[in-house]
Design an enzyme around this catalytic site. Structure first.
Site, mmCIF file in Angstrom:
data_model
loop_
_atom_site.group_PDB
_atom_site.id
_atom_site.type_symbol
_atom_site.label_atom_id
_atom_site.label_comp_id
_atom_site.label_asym_id
_atom_site.label_seq_id
_atom_site.Cartn_x
_atom_site.Cartn_y
_atom_site.Cartn_z
ATOM 1 N N TRP A 300 0.836 -1.203 0.000
ATOM 2 C CA TRP A 300 0.000 0.000 0.000
ATOM 3 C C TRP A 300 0.867 1.247 0.000
ATOM 4 C CZ3 TRP A 300 -0.664 3.972 3.664
ATOM 5 C CH2 TRP A 300 -1.773 4.798 3.468
ATOM 6 N N HIS A 301 2.015 1.192 0.675
ATOM 7 C CA HIS A 301 2.894 2.353 0.732
ATOM 8 C C HIS A 301 3.682 2.539 -0.562
ATOM 9 C CE1 HIS A 301 2.104 2.080 5.086
ATOM 10 N NE2 HIS A 301 2.412 3.364 5.105
ATOM 11 N N GLY A 302 3.848 1.509 -1.345
ATOM 12 C CA GLY A 302 4.562 1.661 -2.610
ATOM 13 C C GLY A 302 4.993 0.328 -3.193
#
Length: 446
Positions: A300-302
């Site tokens: 989700w963060h990258g």
């Protein structure tokens, strides 16, 4: 436009509040929606058009699984089609590295709404204006907090405009602004200086100092935004959920992530971990569910390997706590604090370094078992440390819960002194913003 820009503080916010309070109650949602679209549009109109189109599509698709169809199979088909369509859009943007600002937070709020409607926990929104206001609401669209529709429903149906909301909200906004401008932005200089020096040429003490500074910077940057968002929401009469609760006072990694980015943790708990069985189906299944949650949290963060490594490191630590470690940490709280303060900053280094080569070099400096190349100046940490010591010391003190509780206490006996402190903090923040380069909020990239 972000909350720490002068044009937002002295123009957009006061004008938006004035218009919102001035119009009749039946038009407040419409005004708030227009203000939110303008706020987002000032950053990028094509991204605004994209989100507006997505909101329209999701609004109509949600009607296909909200009880109108008698077929249970049909409801399930349209629900999963809609959810997977939103997930695909999010993954597509992340893979292209052209991410509309706040798309991750927006998508998770959309999926939460869809899941709650499908499970009959929340009635489908009939008003397109109310639906758009919920998703576009400008205090939370960029970095959260991730807010469920039911949490905003009372104020969306019955807008509240009170003077005490303005005061309470402005207190939170000022404290968040001070966290950002007077702590996070100042400490950002230390981390940037390490990049300029080059990790190869950083001494081990400076590497540890840089890790500590980044850990404190990240907290005050994100908590600063969250407090400002909740404060702005309060000014408009909305009670957005708090996102942090003194996480560095925790005694375990599990406890830390019950206090850090609380709304994201609740989202993964309620829409991933528990639907997969949580801890009810035995130890092996619980470990599998934890693995899935932390893998998804990293992604989700990258879409980068460092975020996967970050998520997996937290999975290992939390799984170990679930299996055997937590009982010792609970028995010896002092040991738990030391354990937390050692491991959490190390995991932030996985988070901060997107280049795996840089990551390896940095850990080699933290733990210099094997010597690597580079000319190291042994006293670098003393020179840099003296420069940033006031911000590190102030940050360390403000990691404790009582200073924030005191400053946000609106009781009459504290109001005068906290008012003086917050007024000074506000103008000091304005001065700092006016005379320094603009540092965007760190979580805007997500």
């Amino acid at each position: 436009m972000t909350f720490s820009e002068l044009k937002f503080i002295f123009a957009f916010l006061p004008v938006s509040l004035l218009l919102y309070y001035a119009v009749p109650r039946q038009h407040k949602n419409s005004v708030l929606l227009l203000e939110s679209v303008l706020f987002y549009g000032l950053g990028s109109w094509w991204q605004t058009a994209l989100l507006a189109a997505d909101i329209l599509v999701n609004y109509f698709l949600s009607g296909l699984f909200s009880g109108r169809l008698t077929s249970r199979k049909g409801r399930r088909f349209w629900f999963w089609t809609t959810v997977l369509g939103n997930v695909f859009l999010l993954v597509w943007f992340k893979c292209r590295n052209t991410i509309p600002v706040g798309i991750s937070f927006y998508t998770f709020q959309m999926i939460a709404y869809q899941a709650d409607v499908y499970r009959d926990h929340t009635p489908r929104v009939r008003s397109l204006c109310r639906f758009g206001t919920y998703l576009f609401f400008f205090p939370k669209i960029l970095e959260g907090p991730i807010t469920r529709y039911e949490e905003m429903l009372p104020e969306l149906c019955n807008p509240v405009c009170r003077a005490e909301n303005l005061e309470e909200g402005f207190r939170m906004f000022i404290l968040g602004l001070a966290y950002k401008a007077l702590l996070a932005d100042k400490l950002a200089g230390l981390w940037r200086q390490l990049s300029v020096i080059g990790y190869d040429s950083v001494s081990t003490p400076l590497a540890w100092l840089g890790m500590a500074a980044y850990s404190v910077q990240l907290y005050f940057d994100f908590q600063g935004y969250s407090l400002m968002a909740v404060g702005i929401g309060r000014m408009f009469g909305f009670r957005l959920p708090q996102n942090f609760r003194s996480p560095y006072c925790a005694t375990s990694v599990s406890d830390f992530y019950r206090r850090w980015h609380i709304t994201l943790g609740h989202w993964f708990r309620d829409y991933v971990y528990i639907p997969m069985g949580g801890s009810r189906a035995g130890t092996a299944r619980m470990i599998l569910n934890l693995f899935a949650v932390w893998l998804l949290t990293g992604l989700w963060h990258g879409m980068r390997w460092n975020f996967v490594l970050w998520g997996m490191s937290l999975f290992v630590l939390i799984a170990a706590e679930k299996l055997f470690l937590r009982k010792y940490l609970d028995r010896f709280p002092a040991l738990g604090h030391l354990y937390l303060l050692f491991f959490i900053p190390l995991t932030w280094m996985l988070f901060a370094n997107t280049n795996l080569g840089d990551l390896v070099t940095y850990f080699a400096r933290l733990f210099p078992v094997v010597q690597t190349g580079g000319n190291v100046y042994g006293s670098d940490w003393m020179e840099i440390g003296r420069r940033y010591a006031p911000y590190l010391l102030a940050g360390g003190a403000l990691l404790l819960p009582w200073p924030e509780e005191f400053l946000l206490d609106s009781e009459q006996k504290h109001r005068f002194i906290t008012g003086i402190i917050l007024t000074a903090a506000f103008w000091a923040s304005i001065y700092s913003i006016r005379h320094s380069a603009n540092n965007p909020f760190m979580y805007l990239q997500f």
